[in-house]
Enzyme design. Structure first.
Site, mmCIF file in Angstrom:
data_model
loop_
_atom_site.group_PDB
_atom_site.id
_atom_site.type_symbol
_atom_site.label_atom_id
_atom_site.label_comp_id
_atom_site.label_asym_id
_atom_site.label_seq_id
_atom_site.Cartn_x
_atom_site.Cartn_y
_atom_site.Cartn_z
ATOM 1 N N ASP A 1 -59.649 1.958 72.756
ATOM 2 C CA ASP A 1 -60.143 2.572 71.528
ATOM 3 C C ASP A 1 -58.977 2.910 70.606
ATOM 4 O OD1 ASP A 1 -62.009 3.479 69.832
ATOM 5 O OD2 ASP A 1 -62.467 5.328 70.904
ATOM 6 N N PHE B 1 -29.200 3.957 79.440
ATOM 7 C CA PHE B 1 -29.850 3.192 78.377
ATOM 8 C C PHE B 1 -29.270 3.594 77.017
ATOM 9 C CE2 PHE B 1 -32.981 2.439 75.128
ATOM 10 C CZ PHE B 1 -33.523 1.204 75.448
ATOM 11 N N ASP B 2 -29.203 4.926 76.796
ATOM 12 C CA ASP B 2 -28.702 5.410 75.508
ATOM 13 C C ASP B 2 -27.261 4.978 75.259
ATOM 14 O OD1 ASP B 2 -31.100 6.528 75.029
ATOM 15 O OD2 ASP B 2 -30.532 8.578 75.558
ATOM 16 N N SER C 1 -65.044 -9.709 65.124
ATOM 17 C CA SER C 1 -65.353 -8.593 66.025
ATOM 18 C C SER C 1 -66.313 -9.116 67.096
ATOM 19 C CB SER C 1 -65.938 -7.430 65.250
ATOM 20 O OG SER C 1 -67.178 -7.818 64.733
ATOM 21 N N LEU C 2 -66.760 -8.235 67.963
ATOM 22 C CA LEU C 2 -67.600 -8.663 69.083
ATOM 23 C C LEU C 2 -69.011 -8.135 68.909
ATOM 24 C CD1 LEU C 2 -65.165 -7.850 72.022
ATOM 25 C CD2 LEU C 2 -65.703 -10.096 71.107
ATOM 26 N N LYS D 1 -70.833 -1.220 75.350
ATOM 27 C CA LYS D 1 -70.409 0.118 74.899
ATOM 28 C C LYS D 1 -70.955 1.169 75.843
ATOM 29 C CE LYS D 1 -69.436 0.492 70.555
ATOM 30 N NZ LYS D 1 -68.271 0.699 69.753
ATOM 31 N N CYS E 1 -56.189 40.265 58.707
ATOM 32 C CA CYS E 1 -57.355 39.788 59.470
ATOM 33 C C CYS E 1 -56.973 39.743 60.963
ATOM 34 C CB CYS E 1 -57.733 38.417 58.945
ATOM 35 S SG CYS E 1 -59.114 37.697 59.797
ATOM 36 N N GLU F 1 -54.511 -4.038 71.043
ATOM 37 C CA GLU F 1 -54.940 -2.764 70.480
ATOM 38 C C GLU F 1 -53.780 -1.774 70.478
ATOM 39 O OE1 GLU F 1 -58.041 -3.106 69.635
ATOM 40 O OE2 GLU F 1 -58.934 -1.118 69.356
ATOM 41 N N LYS G 1 -65.451 -11.618 78.717
ATOM 42 C CA LYS G 1 -65.084 -12.886 78.070
ATOM 43 C C LYS G 1 -65.269 -14.043 79.039
ATOM 44 C CE LYS G 1 -61.478 -10.499 75.504
ATOM 45 N NZ LYS G 1 -60.069 -10.168 75.393
ATOM 46 N N TYR H 1 -54.518 -8.438 74.527
ATOM 47 C CA TYR H 1 -55.676 -8.973 75.248
ATOM 48 C C TYR H 1 -56.180 -10.330 74.779
ATOM 49 C CZ TYR H 1 -57.781 -6.259 71.417
ATOM 50 O OH TYR H 1 -58.092 -5.722 70.202
ATOM 51 N N CYS I 1 -60.005 32.127 55.864
ATOM 52 C CA CYS I 1 -59.887 33.507 55.414
ATOM 53 C C CYS I 1 -58.460 33.694 54.898
ATOM 54 C CB CYS I 1 -60.160 34.451 56.587
ATOM 55 S SG CYS I 1 -59.636 36.130 56.224
ATOM 56 N N LYS J 1 -62.217 -1.839 77.066
ATOM 57 C CA LYS J 1 -62.254 -1.904 75.596
ATOM 58 C C LYS J 1 -61.475 -0.699 75.072
ATOM 59 C CE LYS J 1 -65.418 -2.741 71.763
ATOM 60 N NZ LYS J 1 -64.822 -1.839 70.820
ATOM 61 N N CYS K 1 -65.412 36.650 55.635
ATOM 62 C CA CYS K 1 -64.820 36.538 56.971
ATOM 63 C C CYS K 1 -65.558 37.457 57.959
ATOM 64 C CB CYS K 1 -63.341 36.908 56.913
ATOM 65 S SG CYS K 1 -62.570 36.902 58.543
ATOM 66 N N CYS L 1 -62.888 40.350 58.972
ATOM 67 C CA CYS L 1 -62.299 41.347 58.065
ATOM 68 C C CYS L 1 -63.036 41.436 56.737
ATOM 69 C CB CYS L 1 -60.827 41.039 57.837
ATOM 70 S SG CYS L 1 -60.577 39.548 56.876
ATOM 71 N N GLU M 1 -62.516 -6.744 80.794
ATOM 72 C CA GLU M 1 -61.361 -5.933 80.357
ATOM 73 C C GLU M 1 -61.838 -4.596 79.825
ATOM 74 O OE1 GLU M 1 -59.637 -8.337 77.327
ATOM 75 O OE2 GLU M 1 -59.033 -9.901 78.736
HETATM 76 S S1 IVH Z 1 -61.216 -9.244 72.270
HETATM 77 C C1 IVH Z 1 -62.693 -12.560 69.588
HETATM 78 N N1 IVH Z 1 -60.568 -7.457 74.059
HETATM 79 O O1 IVH Z 1 -62.801 -4.224 70.092
HETATM 80 C C2 IVH Z 1 -62.242 -11.522 70.545
HETATM 81 N N2 IVH Z 1 -61.162 -6.692 71.877
HETATM 82 O O2 IVH Z 1 -65.433 -5.178 68.547
HETATM 83 C C3 IVH Z 1 -61.696 -10.366 69.875
HETATM 84 N N3 IVH Z 1 -60.984 -4.255 71.593
HETATM 85 O O3 IVH Z 1 -61.718 -5.727 67.137
HETATM 86 C C4 IVH Z 1 -61.464 -9.124 70.566
HETATM 87 N N4 IVH Z 1 -60.293 -3.804 73.629
HETATM 88 O O4 IVH Z 1 -60.187 -3.987 68.234
HETATM 89 C C5 IVH Z 1 -60.968 -7.661 72.787
HETATM 90 N N5 IVH Z 1 -59.925 -5.976 75.739
HETATM 91 C C6 IVH Z 1 -60.311 -6.191 74.482
HETATM 92 C C7 IVH Z 1 -60.478 -5.145 73.555
HETATM 93 C C8 IVH Z 1 -60.919 -5.428 72.252
HETATM 94 C C9 IVH Z 1 -60.588 -3.303 72.440
HETATM 95 C C10 IVH Z 1 -61.426 -3.988 70.199
HETATM 96 C C11 IVH Z 1 -60.778 -4.855 69.169
HETATM 97 C C12 IVH Z 1 -61.883 -5.626 68.504
HETATM 98 C C13 IVH Z 1 -63.089 -4.812 68.855
HETATM 99 C C14 IVH Z 1 -64.280 -5.735 68.991
#
Ligand code: IVH
Length: 692
Positions: A141, A37-38, A83-84, A335, A453, A196, A311, A248, A447, A139, A429, A432, A137
């Site tokens: 982080d 590859f390199d 967001s969700l 969650k 120490c 993500e 979803k 996603y 410290c 979630k 401390c 020491c 799916e």
């Molecule tokens: S779907 C409208 N799928 O969770 C649908 N979000 O509170 C938008 N996240 O802002 C998001 N894994 O940063 C979706 N499999 C996943 C996810 C995901 C992590 C995060 C994402 C989003 C937050 C939602």
């Protein structure tokens, strides 16, 4: 080569390299060795240098970074990044399912047959029993990102920001190997894909280990690490942090399928990294099964997740359900609960780390939590103790989150006994008795008595003898503590005064171990300058930085006398490191130690050979040395590899370029090298490579 030929070759190599990136980073299934590859990448870079008119901003050569983003441009999202809604228990999820069914005009009640009209309308994603088809799916982080592709090319990467507009982080995103720069297959002309960006646990742990070794502040968790990294201005630094990205959510006018799951499968074929764990579920009961499964199994994943996203699969149904002001009605996040218990705080102790940082620790009445018995938990720092008003005797809530050490998150005030005293943070401390200090902007006290120490001195010695430093493996941690407690060594320099007779009275110290220790110390006098520089423990000067500094200054005397400007000229040395170096040498005690080490005979300058014989011949190559050699020792070969710009590694992997194989190479290593297609070379072949 004619320009036309070069253009063709550049295109061909780019396509090939992007495919190999995909195999490696998205599919985890490489088909060529890193060395090959390199070589291809080198060829591409060479051609692009000769014919810059054919260098594309999306060339695989751009992934190493190097471009600096002075200021991240704020850009508006074409589709808002919502967001969700969150859910925390089964009831919330059953409610969600009920709302979805009602929203779609379907009869409520689980698993009942539907009237034909409803089945016709939603047949694509509604099973005969009237179940909604959901996609479950993980979630992830990390931080969300939106990628825009036109004609198969990545044109922009934007962070979520406030959902309406985010930062343009295209340059940094390009360094993430699982984000394709050029798509393949039958992709839509223009579309957006969201996902993500995250840092895997092994990468996070390795970075923190290195930071700990050189006294840098540790990163709190992989999520912070990932978002901090994406905000870095130097994309070469971002590239080094090895971020990853799962996608996603795909948005666009001409997507190939009417359902989310199928489009994600297509996205995989275009080159994206899609989670293998996503699952199509018929009805809410299957969703609950999926959640229960991952609630238990999530700790086995090499990355952090904080829940599950559910979803509705069918786009028509999604459209019918629509959005509230903040989030879609067709999706919800579940969650995971961080496991939490309450127990009595029996006492608070204060630990002093190798770098002098003070960590307050809660000693708890033992209690089971997440499969282990918890006796101690982190109390963070003085501010948090004050904010939570934690008192000895209180019942405190303990949680096991993403971090390994459990933490105190609050006090159960309903159980507070009368007569408890507010906690007064220590001022001196505990080891020491030196007055503690706190730097502006830093959370932890420390410290400052770094050379006296005990935990700091012992820590410095452990670092000094460690493998990548002076490599004195005959001197282990326990012996260091014994030597220190017996008053035989007070600084790293005292190690070189040790006599065999002083060692023998120590517990568990036999004649042979004493001889080995003295010999080990003697041998360490040949350790090259750059490793000595790393070993003396200047804060923030890690192994790589020490090498860069040594190469540039050539001797410690030059480094001691270098001005701030001169220090800043050295690759990898920024303001913080320059200050740290200056502080180190301005300390009288440190200067004494250095002088003593010099008198003991340690290498404080590059050897003749290093000064003259170095080259870049082995640049970007990684070697594993195995077996016994006739012409030089293994250590000498290791040094030669580094002298010529190569890297040493202890184990054979996809990243190994060559195995330098001597006699009696282990059969396991041989098998591994063969299975990965890593080339073996003899010592003569190696010497040929570095000579002439
Ligand atoms: S779907 C409208 N799928 O969770 C649908 N979000 O509170 C938008 N996240 O802002 C998001 N894994 O940063 C979706 N499999 C996943 C996810 C995901 C992590 C995060 C994402 C989003 C937050 C939602």
């Amino acid at each position: 080569m004619t320009p036309q030929e070069a253009q063709l070759k550049i295109q061909e190599l780019s396509k090939e390299l992007e495919q190999h990136n995909y195999n490696y980073y998205a599919l985890d299934n490489p088909t060529i060795s890193d060395f090959e590859f390199d070589k291809k990448l080198e060829e591409l870079i060479f051609l692009e240098k000769q014919f810059p008119e054919f260098l594309s901003p999306n060339s695989p050569s751009q992934r190493v970074g190097g471009q600096i983003t002075k200021e991240f441009k704020s850009v508006k999202h074409q589709y808002a990044m919502l967001s969700l809604n969150n859910s925390y228990n089964e009831e919330d999820l059953l409610d969600f399912d009920r709302r979805v069914r009602e929203g779609l005009g379907m009869a409520s009640g689980l698993r009942e047959p539907q009237p034909p009209s409803a089945i016709d309308l939603f047949s694509a994603s509604t099973s005969l029993s009237g179940q909604i088809e959901y996609v479950c799916e993980l979630k992830f982080d990390g931080l969300s990102i939106s990628l825009i592709y036109e004609e198969g090319k990545l044109v922009q990467a934007i962070t979520r920001g406030d959902g309406v507009q985010g930062d343009d982080v295209t340059t940094n995103a390009k360094t993430i190997k699982s984000i394709p720069l050029q798509l393949k297959g039958n992709f839509p002309k223009k579309f957006e894909i969201r996902g993500e960006v995250f840092m895997s646990r092994p990468v996070f742990d390795a970075i923190n280990k290195e930071r700990e070794e050189i006294g840098d502040a540790l990163m709190a968790n992989p999520r912070n690490a990932a978002s901090g990294t994406m905000k870095m201005q130097d994309s070469a630094q971002v590239a080094k942090r090895k971020l990853d990205c799962f996608l996603y959510h795909v948005l666009g006018e001409d997507l190939p399928h009417p359902t989310h799951f199928e489009n994600m499968q297509s996205a995989k074929l275009w080159g994206f990294k899609i989670s293998e764990q996503a699952k199509l579920c018929s009805g809410i009961n299957e969703v609950l099964d999926f959640i229960h499964h991952w609630d238990k199994e999530r700790f086995k994943l090499p990355f952090d997740i904080d829940g599950i996203v559910i979803k509705v699969n069918n786009y028509k149904q999604q459209k019918n359900l629509g959005f509230t002001a903040k989030s879609p009605r067709w999706a919800i996040a579940y969650k995971f609960k961080a496991e939490q218990v309450s127990t009595e705080l029996q006492s608070i102790s204060y630990q002093v780390g190798r770098t002098g940082a003070i960590t307050p620790v809660a000693n708890l009445k033992p209690i089971p939590l997440g499969g282990t018995t918890v006796k101690r938990a982190s109390l963070h720092n003085a501010d948090i103790i004050e904010k939570l008003d934690v008192r000895v005797g209180d019942y405190v809530f303990v949680e096991k989150g993403g971090e390994i050490i459990p933490k105190i998150i609050g006090v159960d005030l309903t159980k507070r006994k009368s007569g408890t005293e507010p906690t007064h943070y220590i001022t001196h401390c505990p080891e020491c008795n030196t007055l503690l200090q706190r730097n502006e902007g830093e959370a932890n006290h420390f410290c400052p008595n770094e050379n006296e120490c005990p935990p700091q001195v012992i820590g410095k010695m452990e670092h000094f003898v460690s493998r990548k430093a002076m490599n004195i493996d005959s001197l282990g941690g326990e012996t260091i503590v014994q030597l220190f407690n017996a008053g035989l060594v007070k600084t790293i320099a005292d190690l070189y005064d040790l006599k065999k007779e002083q060692l023998l009275p120590l517990e568990r110290m036999a004649e042979k171990s004493a001889n080995n220790l003295i010999e080990g110390l003697e041998a360490s006098k040949q350790v090259p300058f750059e490793r000595v520089l790393y070993a003396i423990g200047i804060r923030h000067v890690g192994e790589t930085t020490a090498k860069k500094i040594a190469k540039k200054v050539k001797s410690l005397d030059v480094l001691i006398n270098a001005s701030r400007e001169e220090l800043l000229e050295i690759d990898e040395v920024g303001e913080i490191i320059a200050i740290s170096i200056a502080d180190f040498f301005s300390n009288e005690k440190n200067r004494e130690i250095i002088l003593k080490l010099k008198q003991a005979g340690l290498q404080f300058e590059l050897s003749e050979e290093q000064q003259q014989g170095g080259s870049d011949k082995l640049k970007d190559l990684t070697f594993v040395i195995s077996g016994v050699f006739a012409k030089h020792s293994r250590d000498q070969y290791k040094d030669m590899i580094e002298l010529h710009g190569g890297k040493n590694s202890g184990s054979i992997s996809k990243k190994t370029s060559f195995v330098l194989a001597g006699d009696n190479m282990g059969p396991e290593k041989l098998k591994k090298a063969q299975s990965l297609g890593v080339k073996l070379i003899t010592e003569d072949e190696f010497l040929e490579m570095v000579s002439g």
